[in-house]
Write a protein that holds these residues in place. Sequence first.
Motif, short mmCIF file in Angstrom:
data_model
loop_
_atom_site.label_atom_id
_atom_site.label_comp_id
_atom_site.label_asym_id
_atom_site.label_seq_id
_atom_site.Cartn_x
_atom_site.Cartn_y
_atom_site.Cartn_z
N GLN A 65 -67.03 92.23 0.88
CA GLN A 65 -66.22 91.07 0.52
C GLN A 65 -66.98 90.16 -0.44
OE1 GLN A 65 -65.06 89.31 4.26
NE2 GLN A 65 -63.93 91.13 4.89
N ALA A 66 -68.29 90.04 -0.23
CA ALA A 66 -69.11 89.22 -1.13
C ALA A 66 -69.28 89.88 -2.49
CB ALA A 66 -70.48 88.95 -0.49
N LEU A 67 -69.49 91.19 -2.51
CA LEU A 67 -69.73 91.88 -3.77
C LEU A 67 -68.47 91.99 -4.63
CD1 LEU A 67 -72.09 94.84 -2.70
CD2 LEU A 67 -72.70 92.79 -3.97
N THR A 68 -67.30 92.11 -3.98
CA THR A 68 -66.06 92.31 -4.74
C THR A 68 -65.24 91.04 -4.90
OG1 THR A 68 -64.80 92.88 -2.74
CG2 THR A 68 -65.93 94.68 -3.88
N PHE A 69 -65.66 89.93 -4.23
CA PHE A 69 -64.93 88.66 -4.31
C PHE A 69 -63.48 88.84 -3.85
CE2 PHE A 69 -68.42 88.42 -7.29
CZ PHE A 69 -68.96 87.17 -7.04
N THR A 70 -63.29 89.73 -2.86
CA THR A 70 -61.97 89.95 -2.28
C THR A 70 -62.11 89.97 -0.77
OG1 THR A 70 -62.14 92.38 -2.17
CG2 THR A 70 -61.38 91.42 -4.26
N GLY A 71 -60.99 90.16 -0.09
CA GLY A 71 -61.03 90.29 1.36
C GLY A 71 -61.07 91.72 1.81
N ALA A 72 -61.28 92.66 0.88
CA ALA A 72 -61.30 94.08 1.23
C ALA A 72 -62.52 94.73 0.57
CB ALA A 72 -60.00 94.74 0.80
N ALA A 73 -62.37 96.00 0.15
CA ALA A 73 -63.50 96.72 -0.44
C ALA A 73 -63.04 97.62 -1.58
CB ALA A 73 -64.22 97.54 0.63
N PRO A 74 -62.64 97.06 -2.71
CA PRO A 74 -62.32 97.89 -3.88
C PRO A 74 -63.54 98.72 -4.30
CG PRO A 74 -61.61 95.63 -4.22
CD PRO A 74 -62.44 95.63 -2.98
N ASP A 75 -63.28 99.83 -4.93
CA ASP A 75 -64.35 100.74 -5.33
C ASP A 75 -65.11 100.16 -6.53
OD1 ASP A 75 -66.01 102.85 -5.75
OD2 ASP A 75 -64.46 104.30 -6.25
N ILE A 76 -66.39 99.84 -6.31
CA ILE A 76 -67.22 99.30 -7.40
C ILE A 76 -68.50 100.13 -7.55
CG2 ILE A 76 -66.34 96.94 -7.28
CD1 ILE A 76 -68.81 96.22 -5.61
N PHE A 77 -68.48 101.36 -7.07
CA PHE A 77 -69.65 102.23 -7.22
C PHE A 77 -69.95 102.44 -8.72
CE2 PHE A 77 -71.55 106.46 -7.71
CZ PHE A 77 -72.57 106.39 -6.79
N PRO A 78 -71.24 102.44 -9.14
CA PRO A 78 -72.47 102.47 -8.34
C PRO A 78 -73.17 101.11 -8.18
CG PRO A 78 -73.00 103.09 -10.57
CD PRO A 78 -71.51 102.77 -10.56
N LEU A 79 -72.47 100.00 -8.44
CA LEU A 79 -73.12 98.69 -8.36
C LEU A 79 -73.79 98.45 -7.01
CD1 LEU A 79 -73.76 95.92 -9.53
CD2 LEU A 79 -71.50 95.15 -8.76
N PRO A 80 -73.14 98.69 -5.86
CA PRO A 80 -73.83 98.43 -4.59
C PRO A 80 -75.09 99.25 -4.42
CG PRO A 80 -71.46 98.66 -4.25
CD PRO A 80 -71.74 99.09 -5.65
N LEU A 81 -75.06 100.51 -4.87
CA LEU A 81 -76.24 101.35 -4.74
C LEU A 81 -77.38 100.86 -5.63
CD1 LEU A 81 -77.56 103.79 -3.47
CD2 LEU A 81 -76.51 105.24 -5.23
N LEU A 82 -77.06 100.41 -6.83
CA LEU A 82 -78.10 99.87 -7.71
C LEU A 82 -78.72 98.61 -7.13
CD1 LEU A 82 -76.35 100.36 -11.19
CD2 LEU A 82 -78.25 101.68 -10.25
N LEU A 83 -77.89 97.74 -6.57
CA LEU A 83 -78.41 96.53 -5.95
C LEU A 83 -79.26 96.86 -4.73
CD1 LEU A 83 -75.27 94.19 -6.19
CD2 LEU A 83 -77.33 94.15 -7.61
N ALA A 84 -78.82 97.85 -3.94
CA ALA A 84 -79.59 98.25 -2.77
C ALA A 84 -80.93 98.84 -3.19
CB ALA A 84 -78.79 99.26 -1.95
N SER A 85 -80.96 99.59 -4.29
CA SER A 85 -82.22 100.15 -4.79
C SER A 85 -83.18 99.05 -5.22
CB SER A 85 -81.94 101.10 -5.96
OG SER A 85 -81.12 102.17 -5.58
N MET A 86 -82.65 98.02 -5.87
CA MET A 86 -83.51 96.90 -6.27
C MET A 86 -84.05 96.18 -5.04
SD MET A 86 -81.25 95.37 -9.44
CE MET A 86 -82.36 93.96 -9.62
N ALA A 87 -83.19 95.97 -4.04
CA ALA A 87 -83.64 95.32 -2.81
C ALA A 87 -84.69 96.16 -2.10
CB ALA A 87 -82.45 95.06 -1.89
N MET A 88 -84.51 97.48 -2.11
CA MET A 88 -85.50 98.35 -1.49
C MET A 88 -86.82 98.30 -2.24
SD MET A 88 -86.28 100.44 0.91
CE MET A 88 -84.70 100.82 1.67
N SER A 89 -86.79 98.17 -3.54
CA SER A 89 -88.02 98.05 -4.33
C SER A 89 -88.80 96.82 -3.92
CB SER A 89 -87.69 98.00 -5.82
OG SER A 89 -87.01 99.16 -6.24
N LEU A 90 -88.10 95.70 -3.73
CA LEU A 90 -88.76 94.48 -3.28
C LEU A 90 -89.34 94.66 -1.88
CD1 LEU A 90 -86.08 91.92 -4.53
CD2 LEU A 90 -88.40 92.18 -5.43
#
Length: 497
Positions: A65-90
């Motif tokens: 909901q935070a990543l898509t600015f909606t109340g559901a989960a529209p498909d925005i792949f691969p943005l979540p995976l890229l953000l998760a990879s950056m977070a994992m790097s930190l």
Amino acid sequence: MRTSAFLERELSQRQVLLFFLLATFLYVLPIILADFPYIDDNWRALAAGNEWAGQGRLFSDWLYQALTFTGAAPDIFPLPLLLASMAMSLALTRLTFHYFSEPTLACCCVALPIWYSPFLLQNLSYQYDGPAMALSVVAVVYAITLQSDSRIQRWLVPAVLIALAIGLYQICINVFLGLCAVELIRVVHRQMAWRDVACLFGGKLAQLVLGVLIYGITAYPFMASGRGELLNWRADPLLQIGINLGRVLEKVALLLHGGYAWIFVGLTLFALAGIAWVSRRWNSRGNSALRSLICLLPLPLLMLLVPGITLFFRDFNEGARTLMGFGVLLVFLFYLAHIALAAHHPRLPLLLIIPLLATLSLSFAYGRVLTMQKIFANSALYSLSHDIAAHPELRKAKRIYLSVSYSDRWLTAAAGSFRQLPVLHYLLNVDYYMLAENLPSAGITNVVAERERRNATRVGYMGYSALVDSLNYRIYLLGDYGFIVMKEPPHGRLLQW
């Protein structure tokens, strides 16, 4: 000479972060390039659905909901995976400086197996669930490495992070317990006083209990009834746990083929040498059999934590995505191997790059398998949708039931890869011809999967005449209802070119 100096010199925090950014991105690059909607991704993308709260994963709902600015989960792949990879790097940067005050390139290799875990590839295959699972590990790493002069911050902040991690993916509790076991070797290697060791692990226990309590009053109440039920303790649970452990060992053994087996054996031998070195160094301050036992204790514990808490669930899931503890076991082996190798020569720990390259190679092989599966899935979708669209009576049917039929021979294009790397088939875990959720993308909206009665499967055995008889399936029409029945894939040999 300059290259030799770079390999041995201390790296800054920025350099370590850049290393992990490159390494984490390389590992997920094959999955991003394949762009294959994996199992649950099909219905989630179709409905922009989340519905993780009913699984006890409320914070996954909040994440999308935070990543898509909606109340559901529209498909925005691969943005979540890229953000998760950056977070994992930190997170890996933080963990590296937690283990080593003056890290070198070889030191960075010690923390990387948390991400370069072969079984994590299945977690990352989920375009929706994968990033949430990865972020749960990030939260756990920050909970382990947090240090503060304030007692309240030392207890409360890690507890909140643990609750966040569990609310993203419950299995990550295995990662937290596994990293605590690695902490035991770390404090032994640094020869901390008994009192400090007791305070450290007492604090970790308090953080865990408080984190579970926070999870219990935030995300757990939203969990659907019946999920996460434990074993029946009146029906020989030890036998069932033993059976579950055997099934996990069979799956892990799929990884140990060819050169991978030799790499794992070598890594284990170096780790045992590291245990001997740490134990001997610690016992030099006062010989004690108890201290030697403490050095050996984390190894069997970490082996149990590969499946971890899933062993105690009534409905045991042996999927690769539940084996997140395997990455921590590798970190443990890498840490001890680094100790043993560094004791003989400062460049020897660079040998740890070899198993990491082997895992990276497996990632790219898996990416090619995903690509083959995508090609096969698109071909199957075209064939099935064409046959339905070509027959007006099927297009107008009130409902078409798709049989639930499983086989491990659908993807013949990857047969050679499966033979050389059996773990690839286990990681892929796609043993169906088609999901009903795929067909709406081709404009077919009246197909649903058969239910418990298996009405479509039964029709295939009743001798009716098929309206469509294709290579991989037959389609029957009885009144206003259609039935798609899968054929068993042939056992034919591949051509030798």
